[in-house]
Design a protein around this motif. Structure first.
Motif, PDB file in Angstrom:
ATOM      1  N   ALA A 106       0.845  -1.192   0.000  1.00 16.13           N
ATOM      2  CA  ALA A 106       0.000   0.000   0.000  1.00 16.13           C
ATOM      3  C   ALA A 106       0.878   1.239   0.000  1.00 16.13           C
ATOM      4  O   ALA A 106       2.077   1.180   0.262  1.00 16.13           O
ATOM      5  N   SER A 121      -4.504   9.463   3.539  1.00 20.34           N
ATOM      6  CA  SER A 121      -5.168   8.200   3.247  1.00 20.34           C
ATOM      7  C   SER A 121      -4.145   7.098   3.022  1.00 20.34           C
ATOM      8  O   SER A 121      -2.960   7.348   2.849  1.00 20.34           O
ATOM      9  N   THR A 123      -3.872   3.747   0.466  1.00 19.07           N
ATOM     10  CA  THR A 123      -4.407   3.104  -0.726  1.00 19.07           C
ATOM     11  C   THR A 123      -3.695   1.770  -0.896  1.00 19.07           C
ATOM     12  O   THR A 123      -2.462   1.736  -0.990  1.00 19.07           O
ATOM     13  N   GLY A 128      -7.850  -0.159  -3.722  1.00 14.77           N
ATOM     14  CA  GLY A 128      -8.128   1.276  -3.676  1.00 14.77           C
ATOM     15  C   GLY A 128      -7.946   1.833  -2.272  1.00 14.77           C
ATOM     16  O   GLY A 128      -7.248   1.252  -1.443  1.00 14.77           O
ATOM     17  N   GLU A 129      -8.604   2.940  -2.010  1.00 14.46           N
ATOM     18  CA  GLU A 129      -8.468   3.610  -0.722  1.00 14.46           C
ATOM     19  C   GLU A 129      -9.096   2.745   0.384  1.00 14.46           C
ATOM     20  O   GLU A 129     -10.236   2.318   0.268  1.00 14.46           O
ATOM     21  N   GLN A 132      -9.028   6.675   5.542  1.00  8.19           N
ATOM     22  CA  GLN A 132      -8.936   8.125   5.431  1.00  8.19           C
ATOM     23  C   GLN A 132      -8.637   8.672   6.815  1.00  8.19           C
ATOM     24  O   GLN A 132      -9.097   8.125   7.823  1.00  8.19           O
TER      25      GLN A 132
END
Length: 146
Positions: A106, A121, A123, A128-129, A132
């Motif tokens: 990541a 964030s 990812t 994906g994310e 947050q």
């Protein structure tokens, strides 16, 4: 004649200084990270299927001269045993890679838009994310227990 010589020397010095700054790499001084010390409220949200969940609220007292990596990058959630690598620091941001044993690799970042507010964030590769974060400075710390 004396005035011309001084002006000429000054111009040569300025040109030399400009040329040196153009080729000298600029690194952030450990003391000039753009975040204020004090009491920070951190909102951490886990993202599932593209939707951020309810925030987890954490309060953290940041001392003057605190290490940005242990202060503002410590929130990174880990799925298994993870190691931070490729750390990049600027006066208003941190960015790093995460290599985890039980999860895909990541990348993470924290960006300050002012000395009192940041967002960031994590990812994950192929997902994906996944997280947050948002931090807001509220006040000065009043005691070590803050």
């Amino acid at each position: 004649m004396m005035m011309k010589l001084s002006l000429h020397r000054w111009a040569a010095f300025a040109a030399c200084a400009l040329a040196m700054t153009a080729v000298t790499p600029v690194h952030a001084d450990p003391g000039d990270f753009g975040a204020m010390p004090g009491l920070w409220k951190i909102l951490l949200r886990h993202v599932t299927n593209g939707k951020a969940g309810a925030p987890e609220v954490h309060w953290h007292c940041v001392d003057e001269g605190a290490d940005p990596w242990t202060t503002f990058a410590a929130w990174t959630p880990a799925e298994g045993d993870c190691t931070a690598t490729d750390k990049q620091r600027h006066t208003t941001s941190l960015a790093w890679k995460l290599t985890c044993k039980l999860a895909p690799s990541a990348s993470a970042h924290v960006d300050f838009d002012s000395a009192k507010h940041y967002t960031g964030s994590v990812t994950a590769e192929g997902r994906g994310e996944v997280t947050q974060v948002e931090g807001n400075r509220y006040a000065a710390c009043t005691s070590p227990q803050d």
